[in-house]
Write a protein that holds these residues in place. Structure first.
Motif, PDB file in Angstrom:
ATOM      1  N   ALA A 170      -7.115  15.461   1.219  1.00  0.00           N
ATOM      2  CA  ALA A 170      -5.765  16.084   0.921  1.00  0.00           C
ATOM      3  C   ALA A 170      -5.973  17.486   0.010  1.00  0.00           C
ATOM      4  O   ALA A 170      -5.447  17.440  -0.991  1.00  0.00           O
ATOM      5  CB  ALA A 170      -4.732  15.318   0.597  1.00  0.00           C
ATOM      6  N   ALA A 171      -7.018  18.365   0.479  1.00  0.00           N
ATOM      7  CA  ALA A 171      -7.282  19.534  -0.254  1.00  0.00           C
ATOM      8  C   ALA A 171      -6.084  20.335  -0.717  1.00  0.00           C
ATOM      9  O   ALA A 171      -5.223  20.694   0.348  1.00  0.00           O
ATOM     10  CB  ALA A 171      -8.222  20.315   0.362  1.00  0.00           C
ATOM     11  N   GLY A 172      -5.686  20.646  -1.841  1.00  0.00           N
ATOM     12  CA  GLY A 172      -4.637  21.626  -2.141  1.00  0.00           C
ATOM     13  C   GLY A 172      -3.284  20.808  -2.489  1.00  0.00           C
ATOM     14  O   GLY A 172      -2.500  21.489  -3.140  1.00  0.00           O
ATOM     15  N   ALA A 173      -3.218  19.426  -2.134  1.00  0.00           N
ATOM     16  CA  ALA A 173      -1.758  18.919  -2.266  1.00  0.00           C
ATOM     17  C   ALA A 173      -1.636  18.742  -3.754  1.00  0.00           C
ATOM     18  O   ALA A 173      -0.346  18.703  -4.234  1.00  0.00           O
ATOM     19  CB  ALA A 173      -2.012  17.480  -1.751  1.00  0.00           C
ATOM     20  N   ASN A 174      -2.500  18.589  -4.608  1.00  0.00           N
ATOM     21  CA  ASN A 174      -2.335  18.667  -6.294  1.00  0.00           C
ATOM     22  C   ASN A 174      -2.606  19.767  -6.928  1.00  0.00           C
ATOM     23  O   ASN A 174      -2.784  19.807  -7.883  1.00  0.00           O
ATOM     24  CB  ASN A 174      -2.946  17.419  -6.820  1.00  0.00           C
ATOM     25  N   ALA A 175      -2.804  20.963  -6.138  1.00  0.00           N
ATOM     26  CA  ALA A 175      -3.362  22.191  -6.709  1.00  0.00           C
ATOM     27  C   ALA A 175      -2.525  22.621  -7.858  1.00  0.00           C
ATOM     28  O   ALA A 175      -2.748  23.071  -8.987  1.00  0.00           O
ATOM     29  CB  ALA A 175      -3.543  23.285  -5.698  1.00  0.00           C
ATOM     30  N   ALA A 176      -0.952  22.643  -7.593  1.00  0.00           N
ATOM     31  CA  ALA A 176      -0.155  22.965  -8.543  1.00  0.00           C
ATOM     32  C   ALA A 176       0.118  22.063  -9.913  1.00  0.00           C
ATOM     33  O   ALA A 176      -0.066  22.810 -10.958  1.00  0.00           O
ATOM     34  CB  ALA A 176       1.354  23.106  -8.082  1.00  0.00           C
ATOM     35  N   ALA A 177      -0.116  20.960  -9.777  1.00  0.00           N
ATOM     36  CA  ALA A 177       0.022  20.128 -10.718  1.00  0.00           C
ATOM     37  C   ALA A 177      -1.181  20.190 -11.582  1.00  0.00           C
ATOM     38  O   ALA A 177      -1.306  20.156 -12.793  1.00  0.00           O
ATOM     39  CB  ALA A 177      -0.011  18.546 -10.398  1.00  0.00           C
ATOM     40  N   VAL A 178      -2.597  20.028 -11.062  1.00  0.00           N
ATOM     41  CA  VAL A 178      -3.757  20.185 -11.720  1.00  0.00           C
ATOM     42  C   VAL A 178      -3.722  21.706 -12.304  1.00  0.00           C
ATOM     43  O   VAL A 178      -4.279  21.675 -13.705  1.00  0.00           O
ATOM     44  CB  VAL A 178      -4.968  19.996 -10.952  1.00  0.00           C
ATOM     45  N   SER A 209      -9.924   8.746   4.053  1.00  0.00           N
ATOM     46  CA  SER A 209      -9.188   9.862   3.448  1.00  0.00           C
ATOM     47  C   SER A 209      -9.023   9.750   2.093  1.00  0.00           C
ATOM     48  O   SER A 209      -8.450   8.753   1.505  1.00  0.00           O
ATOM     49  CB  SER A 209      -7.906   9.491   4.394  1.00  0.00           C
ATOM     50  N   LYS A 210      -9.200  10.827   1.317  1.00  0.00           N
ATOM     51  CA  LYS A 210      -9.033  10.958  -0.048  1.00  0.00           C
ATOM     52  C   LYS A 210      -7.370  11.015  -0.272  1.00  0.00           C
ATOM     53  O   LYS A 210      -7.126  12.214   0.301  1.00  0.00           O
ATOM     54  CB  LYS A 210     -10.077  11.843  -0.641  1.00  0.00           C
ATOM     55  N   HIS A 211      -6.848  10.318  -1.222  1.00  0.00           N
ATOM     56  CA  HIS A 211      -5.497  10.928  -1.911  1.00  0.00           C
ATOM     57  C   HIS A 211      -5.861  11.865  -2.843  1.00  0.00           C
ATOM     58  O   HIS A 211      -5.581  11.745  -4.201  1.00  0.00           O
ATOM     59  CB  HIS A 211      -4.977   9.495  -2.559  1.00  0.00           C
ATOM     60  N   GLY A 212      -5.871  12.890  -2.401  1.00  0.00           N
ATOM     61  CA  GLY A 212      -6.430  14.131  -3.491  1.00  0.00           C
ATOM     62  C   GLY A 212      -7.513  14.970  -2.986  1.00  0.00           C
ATOM     63  O   GLY A 212      -7.666  15.169  -1.666  1.00  0.00           O
ATOM     64  N   SER A 213      -8.389  15.632  -3.698  1.00  0.00           N
ATOM     65  CA  SER A 213      -9.447  16.472  -3.185  1.00  0.00           C
ATOM     66  C   SER A 213     -10.654  16.124  -3.495  1.00  0.00           C
ATOM     67  O   SER A 213     -11.670  16.315  -2.722  1.00  0.00           O
ATOM     68  CB  SER A 213      -9.047  17.908  -3.875  1.00  0.00           C
ATOM     69  N   GLY A 214     -11.006  15.143  -4.681  1.00  0.00           N
ATOM     70  CA  GLY A 214     -12.274  15.093  -4.903  1.00  0.00           C
ATOM     71  C   GLY A 214     -12.752  14.082  -4.342  1.00  0.00           C
ATOM     72  O   GLY A 214     -12.336  12.965  -4.085  1.00  0.00           O
ATOM     73  N   THR A 215     -13.959  14.107  -3.378  1.00  0.00           N
ATOM     74  CA  THR A 215     -14.463  12.921  -2.570  1.00  0.00           C
ATOM     75  C   THR A 215     -15.868  12.320  -3.251  1.00  0.00           C
ATOM     76  O   THR A 215     -16.677  11.662  -2.441  1.00  0.00           O
ATOM     77  CB  THR A 215     -14.635  13.539  -1.152  1.00  0.00           C
ATOM     78  N   ASP A 216     -15.916  12.620  -4.533  1.00  0.00           N
ATOM     79  CA  ASP A 216     -17.222  12.032  -5.017  1.00  0.00           C
ATOM     80  C   ASP A 216     -17.395  10.774  -5.415  1.00  0.00           C
ATOM     81  O   ASP A 216     -18.515  10.204  -5.420  1.00  0.00           O
ATOM     82  CB  ASP A 216     -17.502  12.803  -6.603  1.00  0.00           C
ATOM     83  N   THR A 217     -16.339   9.894  -5.044  1.00  0.00           N
ATOM     84  CA  THR A 217     -16.118   8.471  -5.272  1.00  0.00           C
ATOM     85  C   THR A 217     -16.382   7.831  -3.774  1.00  0.00           C
ATOM     86  O   THR A 217     -16.354   6.626  -3.496  1.00  0.00           O
ATOM     87  CB  THR A 217     -15.016   8.022  -5.842  1.00  0.00           C
ATOM     88  N   ILE A 218     -16.840   8.963  -2.789  1.00  0.00           N
ATOM     89  CA  ILE A 218     -17.084   8.260  -1.320  1.00  0.00           C
ATOM     90  C   ILE A 218     -18.338   8.447  -1.315  1.00  0.00           C
ATOM     91  O   ILE A 218     -19.029   9.426  -1.310  1.00  0.00           O
ATOM     92  CB  ILE A 218     -16.134   8.759  -0.321  1.00  0.00           C
ATOM     93  N   ASP A 219     -19.166   7.454  -0.568  1.00  0.00           N
ATOM     94  CA  ASP A 219     -20.871   7.662   0.004  1.00  0.00           C
ATOM     95  C   ASP A 219     -20.533   8.335   1.179  1.00  0.00           C
ATOM     96  O   ASP A 219     -20.449   7.795   2.364  1.00  0.00           O
ATOM     97  CB  ASP A 219     -21.238   6.233  -0.052  1.00  0.00           C
TER      98      ASP A 219
END
Length: 307
Positions: free
Chosen positions: A98-106, A74-84
């Motif tokens: 966690a798609a969208g969880a950091n959307a406002a911040a980013v 489970s990614k703590h955030g949205s980008g999963t490129d560090t997971i095989d």
């Protein structure tokens, strides 16, 4: 593996209290602030986690092989490129984010970088602190009426688009997967974005197909004096090509929060470039986003574990 409770492995040093409150039935093991792949593999061998929450580092095939009980990453955030993801799929391990969880911040940070570039905030601040008063010689870029091209129209890109629209900007967007766009986002192909944008902001995941999307050829196709903003992934930009385009004036300025190699190596070719504004991949790092990403990552993992 714990004799009493199944294990959640967190590839970081901490997790929000609100997220931990959801994981009372599990033992939570932390990998530390900057875990290497070897660190993660060793912890998987030691604890055989049923779930991994990915904050930092990479979770590859070796880690998955070392954790036979693993059911979800489970990614703590949205980008999963560090997971095989290919290995995960082959092993029947679900990958969630966690798609969208950091959307406002980013999105806010992307806008801050755009404004910093357009208004020369950093350069003017340094000049003022050195005792200069450049009112008679400096002109900033007015963004109202200008065109911004967005690559990626997920939660972050659409939030940025809403802010740009409120500022009176024309918004072009490229995302082959986006549907039901708001009326103020004009769907456009990449060639149109290069040709018509006064600023380009990247909001897409990094894939094998879009690595170095901004390169010598695409930057040359852009309007002269374009502003480039990247709060997504550093691999989307050919850094050497961007530096050359900055120095030639093809790119007026760039605001960058992510880099091909992180942490950024020192010295780095970008260091000392007055028209490149840098931040250390902290676009999504706010107190609010920390809680939202932790809770989202925990909830997503529990949803998989509990069927």
């Amino acid at each position: 593996m714990s004799a009493e409770k199944p294990v959640f492995l967190v590839t970081g040093a901490d997790l929000a209290a609100e997220a931990l409150a959801l994981l009372g039935a599990y033992e939570v093991v932390y990998a530390g602030k900057a875990p290497t792949e070897d660190d993660i593999v060793a912890l998987c061998q030691q604890h055989d986690p049923v779930a991994i929450i990915v904050r930092y580092g990479k979770v590859g095939a070796a880690a998955m092989a070392a954790a036979p009980s693993l059911k979800v990453v489970s990614k703590h955030g949205s980008g999963t490129d560090t997971i095989d993801k290919a290995t995960a799929a082959a092993r029947g391990i679900q990958v969630v984010a966690a798609a969208g969880a950091n959307a406002a911040a980013v999105a806010e940070h992307a806008m801050a970088l755009l404004l910093a570039c357009a208004k020369s905030v950093v350069a003017l601040d340094q000049r003022m602190h050195a005792g200069h008063w450049d009112k008679a010689t400096h002109k900033s870029v007015e963004l109202e009426g200008r065109t911004v091209g967005l690559i990626g129209l997920g939660a972050i890109g659409l939030r940025f688009a809403r802010m740009a629209d409120a500022m009176g900007m024309r918004v072009l967007g490229f995302d082959p997967y986006a549907k039901d766009l708001p009326t103020y986002v004009v769907r456009a192909e990449l060639e149109t974005i290069w040709r018509e944008s006064d600023a380009i902001s990247l909001h897409c995941p990094l894939t094998a197909d879009n690595a170095k999307l901004l390169n010598a050829q695409t930057l040359a196709a852009c309007r002269k004096g374009v502003i480039v903003v990247n709060t997504a992934r550093g691999g989307l930009i050919d850094e050497a090509a961007l530096l050359q385009a900055i120095r030639s004036g093809q790119v007026a300025s760039a605001g960058l929060d992510s880099f091909a190699i992180e942490p950024m190596t020192a010295p780095h070719p970008f260091h000392g470039e007055a028209r490149i504004t840098l931040s250390p991949h902290i676009g999504g790092v706010t107190d609010d986003a920390y809680v939202k990403m932790g809770v989202g990552a925990a909830q997503n993992a529990l949803a998989v574990l509990h069927g």
